[in-house]
Design a protein around this motif. Structure first.
Motif, PDB file in Angstrom:
ATOM      1  N   ASP A 338       0.835  -1.207   0.000  1.00  0.00           N
ATOM      2  CA  ASP A 338       0.000   0.000   0.000  1.00  0.00           C
ATOM      3  C   ASP A 338       0.865   1.251   0.000  1.00  0.00           C
ATOM      4  OD1 ASP A 338      -2.334  -1.421  -0.087  1.00  0.00           O
ATOM      5  OD2 ASP A 338      -2.492  -1.544   2.102  1.00  0.00           O
ATOM      6  N   LEU A 339       0.963   1.864  -1.164  1.00  0.00           N
ATOM      7  CA  LEU A 339       1.842   3.020  -1.316  1.00  0.00           C
ATOM      8  C   LEU A 339       1.215   4.313  -0.813  1.00  0.00           C
ATOM      9  CD1 LEU A 339       3.182   2.488  -4.933  1.00  0.00           C
ATOM     10  CD2 LEU A 339       4.499   2.345  -2.806  1.00  0.00           C
ATOM     11  N   TYR A 340      -0.108   4.352  -0.745  1.00  0.00           N
ATOM     12  CA  TYR A 340      -0.767   5.638  -0.542  1.00  0.00           C
ATOM     13  C   TYR A 340      -0.334   6.363   0.738  1.00  0.00           C
ATOM     14  CZ  TYR A 340      -4.531   9.097  -1.177  1.00  0.00           C
ATOM     15  OH  TYR A 340      -5.253  10.258  -1.348  1.00  0.00           O
ATOM     16  N   PRO A 341      -0.210   5.676   1.867  1.00  0.00           N
ATOM     17  CA  PRO A 341       0.235   6.400   3.080  1.00  0.00           C
ATOM     18  C   PRO A 341       1.660   6.959   2.936  1.00  0.00           C
ATOM     19  CG  PRO A 341      -0.814   4.315   3.655  1.00  0.00           C
ATOM     20  CD  PRO A 341      -0.618   4.294   2.161  1.00  0.00           C
ATOM     21  N   TYR A 343       3.101   7.906   0.252  1.00  0.00           N
ATOM     22  CA  TYR A 343       3.026   8.985  -0.739  1.00  0.00           C
ATOM     23  C   TYR A 343       2.494  10.261  -0.079  1.00  0.00           C
ATOM     24  CZ  TYR A 343      -0.536  10.083  -4.599  1.00  0.00           C
ATOM     25  OH  TYR A 343      -1.438  10.573  -5.485  1.00  0.00           O
ATOM     26  N   ARG A 344       1.537  10.115   0.813  1.00  0.00           N
ATOM     27  CA  ARG A 344       1.089  11.288   1.594  1.00  0.00           C
ATOM     28  C   ARG A 344       2.254  11.886   2.359  1.00  0.00           C
ATOM     29  NH1 ARG A 344      -4.695  11.597   3.027  1.00  0.00           N
ATOM     30  NH2 ARG A 344      -3.924  13.194   4.430  1.00  0.00           N
TER      31      ARG A 344
END
Lengths: 398, 398
Positions: A338-341, A343-344
């Motif tokens: 899960d890259l999204y955190p 990236y934030r």
């Protein structure tokens, strides 16, 4: 196969064979220029298929699939160099405008053909030979010294198909294929192991009308055979070498008839006699290239826009840098899917960072994106790009 | 309605209501950031539908269409401000995350509500009044002098719904609607005709977490009520006025609870007493705006990337300019439907020009694209942008 939707006003359709990140990164510039993209994709969820409305699924090794796809395109180009020569020839025979052409692509697909041609036109190469037998490997090593770099002429990328060998036995499996029915190659390419200072890349665009444009020469940093960082322009590069290397790139483009964006990977070496800086050519890539990703943010015309302009024989854009330095770092897949955190986090840490992700599932070591940052302090830019790429990969957690 | 394809790694889907050029220009940044776009389009060939794979056709005034569309989105935003309040409320009631919210959008949809609110929070406005009768129009004109600017509170854009009047009779048709069953407005907005030096725009992004970022204040040049040119930053702008105007933009964003990118159109005026430079607010737009198109090429973070970041409550990007000056010129449709030959010409004439076309059929006066050019010599940039826009429009043939 349905037809792509063409923009009103006489605008063309560019077909791209292969749905990887290079096709994906054409999507933004194509939309800006009102050029319709059509992508022959490996799968409905391929990187490019996620962002290009007309992305039919097909097999790039299947003549019927490719011909059917090309029928709706004004010009066809490539996300990769793996389309078989027979398929390329069938396209040309049926009148499809291909860029680059099969004649040019041959030199990117076959490294032995590339070495022969570059040597003929006087471009500096490492000492090299074609070996069909163990004895020929031993002979070459006697001239240049062990270890020797051995390459399969076809099918290598990102360090695959390349071995640094200390004896002929280490390529026995490759030599066994020589002369075998249906063998992929007729000989192994041997090269001296170049004692290089660093790696450089020259990125060129050339159109069918023979207009050409060159971005500044960049330094590429490889880790385990994979490009991990690009510094644009190459820091401290001797201006004479920059001119000579760029001239070599332009000469190759013209002599080999390359169209579209193409990259020449080089080693920077020191002349053993004079100590002067010089180059030898390592590899050619006849497509937008990882060493040019910096240009999307760091140059007036990025390589994907330029590739579209070049294959359509439109006037080329200015390759001028927008900042003194741009650093690009590749994001390789790590252990966290899960890259999204992450990236934030990197966006919060560095508001000037440009993040590019390819819509690909994380697999360890897979290129899943890149980041760039531009400015005036090279060391600072390198630290920031490195940190962001490592954080996305999960190498560091702060 | 099918679901959009989501990128692996935990990335969100942003829904955009309306398939015009603003939705279209989100496509490039969305692909770079691995954010999936979904666009509720007016037609299968809408500007955005040409470049966004998931672009279902639906009616933005139909509650069922919009609710069905929103179901697959993590957040919903807008290409335009024409979604009826009842539809907005239905979305909120069913738990859809809308940015901007209906509470904020009200002030962009209803110019009387906007004037009341801005006056309450102390932002400089022209003298204004609500008129329900001809007598009230005459009364206001007595205070400020003829001519008076009259506006319908709802439904105006690009000069539509605005009249400069010399008598109450000239808005008799609008006044007749006041109090009528189903009337769009309860009164006409009257404003003094401002004696302005030039027009400015402040472009702000604000996230639900109340992070905000402001691009430099720009000058906008209007021709026949349509923006034709933007100079970034506004040349020779008094630094105090730049600060005050930006502060006003940030205050409006916070007080009105705006989320996403939003624009404040202003008049630059001279204080009649001191002669000091000052502003009065003309209009608000709660979406990416024509006055911010320059930022796609001219700033580290363009307005479409920033809008996506803001509505997703991601950390905002740096709005820093990439060059001392960027000039944007709108391309308006002319008499020639085939743009492609003109576009080849302007690319050849100016390799540093950035061309953006929206995939729209040419109609005289329609905004069909824009061009930008960045550099150090403002006069030169203006000439180049103007020439390219005029050439594409067919105004000049050399």
């Amino acid at each position: 196969m349905t037809s792509p939707q063409r923009a009103p006003g006489g605008f063309p359709v560019v077909g791209v064979i292969g749905g990887g990140q290079l096709a994906r990164m054409c999507a933004g510039p194509a939309a800006e220029l009102s050029i319709t993209l059509s992508v022959l994709s490996e799968a409905p969820d391929a990187a490019a298929a996620q962002v290009v409305p007309h992305s039919p699924v097909g097999d790039h090794t299947d003549v019927d699939d490719v011909l059917d796809f090309a029928r709706h395109c004004d010009v066809v180009t490539f996300d990769h160099e793996h389309v078989p020569p027979a398929v390329l020839e069938a396209l040309v025979s049926s009148g499809v405008a291909l860029h680059p052409t099969p004649e040019a692509l041959r030199f990117a697909q076959d490294k032995l053909a590339m070495r022969e041609r570059l040597t003929t036109i006087g471009v500096a190469c490492p000492r090299w030979a074609r070996a069909r037998t163990a004895a020929e490997v031993e002979d070459f090593a006697e001239q240049v010294g062990w270890p020797v770099v051995a390459k399969t002429p076809r099918g290598g990328y990102d360090g695959k198909g390349v071995r640094v060998i200390g004896s002929a036995a280490e390529v026995a499996d490759w030599l066994d294929q020589v002369g075998a029915p249906g063998a992929l190659h007729d000989g192994v390419l041997l090269e001296e192991k170049v004692d290089f200072v660093r790696e450089l890349a020259v990125l060129i665009a050339r159109s069918p009308s023979n207009q050409a444009a060159a971005w500044p020469v960049v330094e590429t940093v490889q880790t385990d055979g994979i490009c991990t960082e690009v510094l644009a322009p190459a820091p401290g590069l001797d201006p004479d070498l920059a001119a000579v290397a760029t001239e070599a790139g332009l000469r190759i483009a013209e002599e080999l008839g390359v169209t579209g964006v193409f990259a020449v990977e080089m080693f920077e070496v020191r002349d053993p006699g004079s100590g002067a800086a010089a180059y030898v050519v390592n590899e050619l890539a006849m497509r937008p290239h990882n060493s040019g990703h910096w240009s999307m943010d760091g140059a007036v015309t990025g390589q994907f826009e330029q590739h579209l302009r070049a294959v359509l024989d439109l006037p080329l854009g200015a390759p001028t840098p927008r900042a003194p330095w741009t650093v690009m770092a590749n994001v390789l897949g790590g252990d966290y899917p899960d890259l999204y955190p992450a990236y934030r986090h990197i966006m919060a840490r560095d508001p000037a960072l440009k993040v590019h992700l390819y819509g690909k599932a994380v697999r360890p070591g897979r290129k899943i994106g890149h980041v760039t940052v531009s400015g005036t302090d090279l060391d600072d830019l390198r630290e920031r790009a490195r940190h962001a790429a490592d954080y996305l990969a999960g190498v560091i957690t702060e």
